[in-house]
Design an enzyme around this catalytic site. Sequence first.
Site, short mmCIF file in Angstrom:
data_model
loop_
_atom_site.label_atom_id
_atom_site.label_comp_id
_atom_site.label_asym_id
_atom_site.label_seq_id
_atom_site.Cartn_x
_atom_site.Cartn_y
_atom_site.Cartn_z
N GLY A 12 0.83 -1.20 0.00
CA GLY A 12 0.00 0.00 0.00
C GLY A 12 0.87 1.25 0.00
O GLY A 12 2.11 1.17 0.04
N ASP A 13 0.23 2.41 -0.11
CA ASP A 13 0.92 3.70 -0.11
C ASP A 13 1.93 3.83 -1.24
O ASP A 13 2.93 4.52 -1.10
CB ASP A 13 1.67 3.93 1.23
CG ASP A 13 0.75 3.78 2.42
OD1 ASP A 13 -0.38 4.25 2.33
OD2 ASP A 13 1.18 3.18 3.43
N LYS A 16 -0.65 5.35 -5.59
CA LYS A 16 -1.66 5.00 -6.60
C LYS A 16 -2.55 6.18 -6.95
O LYS A 16 -2.94 6.36 -8.10
CB LYS A 16 -2.54 3.84 -6.09
CG LYS A 16 -1.80 2.54 -5.93
CD LYS A 16 -2.70 1.45 -5.42
CE LYS A 16 -3.20 1.65 -4.02
NZ LYS A 16 -2.17 1.65 -2.97
N GLY A 17 -2.87 7.00 -5.93
CA GLY A 17 -3.78 8.13 -6.16
C GLY A 17 -3.30 9.02 -7.28
O GLY A 17 -4.07 9.43 -8.15
N GLY A 40 -5.79 5.73 1.79
CA GLY A 40 -5.53 7.17 1.83
C GLY A 40 -4.79 7.57 0.58
O GLY A 40 -3.67 7.14 0.36
N HIS A 41 -5.44 8.33 -0.27
CA HIS A 41 -4.81 8.79 -1.51
C HIS A 41 -4.60 10.29 -1.42
O HIS A 41 -5.54 11.03 -1.18
CB HIS A 41 -5.71 8.51 -2.72
CG HIS A 41 -5.76 7.07 -3.10
ND1 HIS A 41 -6.60 6.59 -4.07
CD2 HIS A 41 -5.06 6.01 -2.66
CE1 HIS A 41 -6.42 5.29 -4.19
NE2 HIS A 41 -5.50 4.92 -3.34
N THR A 42 -3.37 10.70 -1.60
CA THR A 42 -3.10 12.14 -1.59
C THR A 42 -2.89 12.58 -3.03
O THR A 42 -2.05 12.03 -3.73
CB THR A 42 -1.83 12.43 -0.76
OG1 THR A 42 -1.99 11.79 0.50
CG2 THR A 42 -1.63 13.92 -0.56
N GLN A 224 -4.92 -0.14 -1.00
CA GLN A 224 -3.89 -0.94 -0.32
C GLN A 224 -2.97 -1.59 -1.37
O GLN A 224 -2.79 -1.01 -2.43
CB GLN A 224 -4.53 -2.00 0.60
CG GLN A 224 -5.21 -1.41 1.84
CD GLN A 224 -6.66 -1.04 1.61
OE1 GLN A 224 -7.40 -1.77 1.00
NE2 GLN A 224 -7.08 0.11 2.11
N ALA A 299 -1.30 8.72 5.11
CA ALA A 299 -2.32 9.72 4.79
C ALA A 299 -3.57 9.52 5.66
O ALA A 299 -4.30 10.47 5.92
CB ALA A 299 -2.70 9.62 3.31
N THR A 301 -3.66 7.65 8.89
CA THR A 301 -3.45 7.65 10.34
C THR A 301 -2.31 8.56 10.79
O THR A 301 -2.13 8.77 11.98
CB THR A 301 -3.11 6.22 10.81
OG1 THR A 301 -1.94 5.80 10.11
CG2 THR A 301 -4.25 5.25 10.54
N LEU A 332 10.61 8.10 -7.50
CA LEU A 332 11.98 7.85 -7.92
C LEU A 332 12.92 8.96 -7.41
O LEU A 332 14.05 8.71 -7.01
CB LEU A 332 12.03 7.79 -9.45
CG LEU A 332 13.36 7.40 -10.02
CD1 LEU A 332 13.62 5.92 -9.80
CD2 LEU A 332 13.45 7.72 -11.49
N SER A 413 7.26 8.25 -11.86
CA SER A 413 6.84 9.49 -11.22
C SER A 413 8.03 10.11 -10.48
O SER A 413 8.72 9.43 -9.73
CB SER A 413 5.69 9.17 -10.27
OG SER A 413 5.43 10.27 -9.45
P1 IMP Z 1 -7.07 -2.44 8.16
O1 IMP Z 1 -7.23 -2.40 6.67
O2 IMP Z 1 -7.42 -1.13 8.82
O3 IMP Z 1 -7.77 -3.60 8.79
O4 IMP Z 1 -5.51 -2.65 8.48
C1 IMP Z 1 -4.85 -3.87 8.17
C2 IMP Z 1 -3.43 -3.62 7.70
O5 IMP Z 1 -3.48 -2.96 6.44
C3 IMP Z 1 -2.60 -2.70 8.59
O6 IMP Z 1 -1.25 -3.10 8.53
C4 IMP Z 1 -2.75 -1.34 7.95
O7 IMP Z 1 -1.69 -0.48 8.28
C5 IMP Z 1 -2.75 -1.74 6.50
N1 IMP Z 1 -3.44 -0.77 5.62
C6 IMP Z 1 -4.75 -0.61 5.46
N2 IMP Z 1 -5.01 0.34 4.55
C7 IMP Z 1 -3.81 0.75 4.10
C8 IMP Z 1 -3.40 1.70 3.11
O8 IMP Z 1 -4.19 2.34 2.43
N3 IMP Z 1 -2.06 1.84 2.95
C9 IMP Z 1 -1.15 1.12 3.65
N4 IMP Z 1 -1.48 0.24 4.57
C10 IMP Z 1 -2.81 0.04 4.79
#
Ligand code: IMP
Length: 432
Positions: A12-13, A16-17, A40-42, A224, A299, A301, A332, A413
């Site tokens: 994740g992160d 992608k946004g 969370g997409h910024t 994700q 983005a 938490t 990059l 990018s």
């Molecule tokens: P949950 O999706 O809130 O249940 O979290 C499960 C796991 O996925 C945790 O390790 C989160 O930090 C991770 N996670 C959930 N959404 C994202 C995201 O958008 N980016 C990165 N990690 C994510």
Amino acid sequence: MATRVLIGGQWGDEGKGKIVDVLTEKAEWIARFQGGNNAGHTVKVGDRKYVLHLIPSGILREGKTCILGNGCVIDPAGFLTELAEVHAGGIDTEGRLWISDRAQLALPYHKAMDGARESRHQEAGVKIGTTKRGIGPAYVDKMQRTGLRAGDVLVAGFAEKLRKNVQDHNQLLKIHGVDELDEEAVLEEVLAATERMKPMIVDTTVMLNRAVANGESVLFEGAQGTMLDIDHGSYPFVTSSNTTSGGAASGTGVPPNRIEDVIGVVKAYTTRVGEGPFPTELFDAQGDEIAKVGDEFGATTGRARRCGWFDAVVARYAVMVNGVNWWAITKLDVLDGFETLKICVAYDVNGERIEHLPGQIETFAACTPVYEEMPGWKCPTTQARTWEDLPENCRKYIQRLEELTGAPAGFVSVGPKRDETIITPSAPADIR
Ligand code: IMP
């Protein structure tokens, strides 16, 4: 392009946004197919920054229609807060934002359960590090067939079903030793929010399939990443949905043979938030440097992300399980200052070299990276707009990632803005 899926190739992160934002220029429809406001997409448009969690970033482009598919879990209050922020940016969403009547609702008691379970897991030393948005518990209800769906809001009996679910979850919260929720307050909040969502709840399966049949272009926007997929990821340190490309079919009702290609997004290095094994994680000044230059804070938490070198074993696996046709390699420019760069090409497990991702978390935790080193390019890349503009060592680094993972880089990018994106000579024909 007619139908294309975009997924994250790491944890994740991946940025992608921004890539979705670039690709939506060519798409008429943008559909989310899994997850909820844990994402969370910024996206930066001009000088304005939008942080979107649930609403597809395609909403930022005029005339595009956005869908929250049946595979999503929707927090009504969170959805409305986000919608208000989009409206505050002067964006009109009327008639171009639709919620599947089959999507599940993520409700206040799911959030409370998420927190309660995480505390218990922490005591037991197996905390997942969730975003505490109630995602897991909402999918639990879906799978045990007690969940409430967006379409329930449109028919009689919703308030009664909701009341029953609040009462059931209060029993569970009691077992977890957590304060019960105020039944009336939850009902009032959820009924008010869902009332406002009503005009947007429709049968998006029919809507999308009609669009596909008419030859309109659809971009399926994954949230994700592959390593957080409930089946294919680093279980149990995953989210609760199918984040991989197959999820696009089950999460929207558009069949697999109507989906044409897949773009995977990876950072030029690796990050992850939350708990769980991460073989290339750096605990030294180089890791701090990536975190600082890359501004690696979540983005959703605000948590600091763990940072490490590019893991080609993970990316190769992502190519396999998603069928990645092209990579979009992001951030990059964050590597611009490094003398040398490392790429993990395989793992060492107790003296044995493995080139694939192990299925057991215990084995994965025992993996140490086998690195290959490459010289850095030591100059800024943010101004680069074409493949040729990139320094030679930088192009070599990308080419090595392509070789090791088995997919070409169509996009690179080099900064957060829309125009800070290089479309390479190997990009999809409709984009070049
Ligand atoms: P949950 O999706 O809130 O249940 O979290 C499960 C796991 O996925 C945790 O390790 C989160 O930090 C991770 N996670 C959930 N959404 C994202 C995201 O958008 N980016 C990165 N990690 C994510």
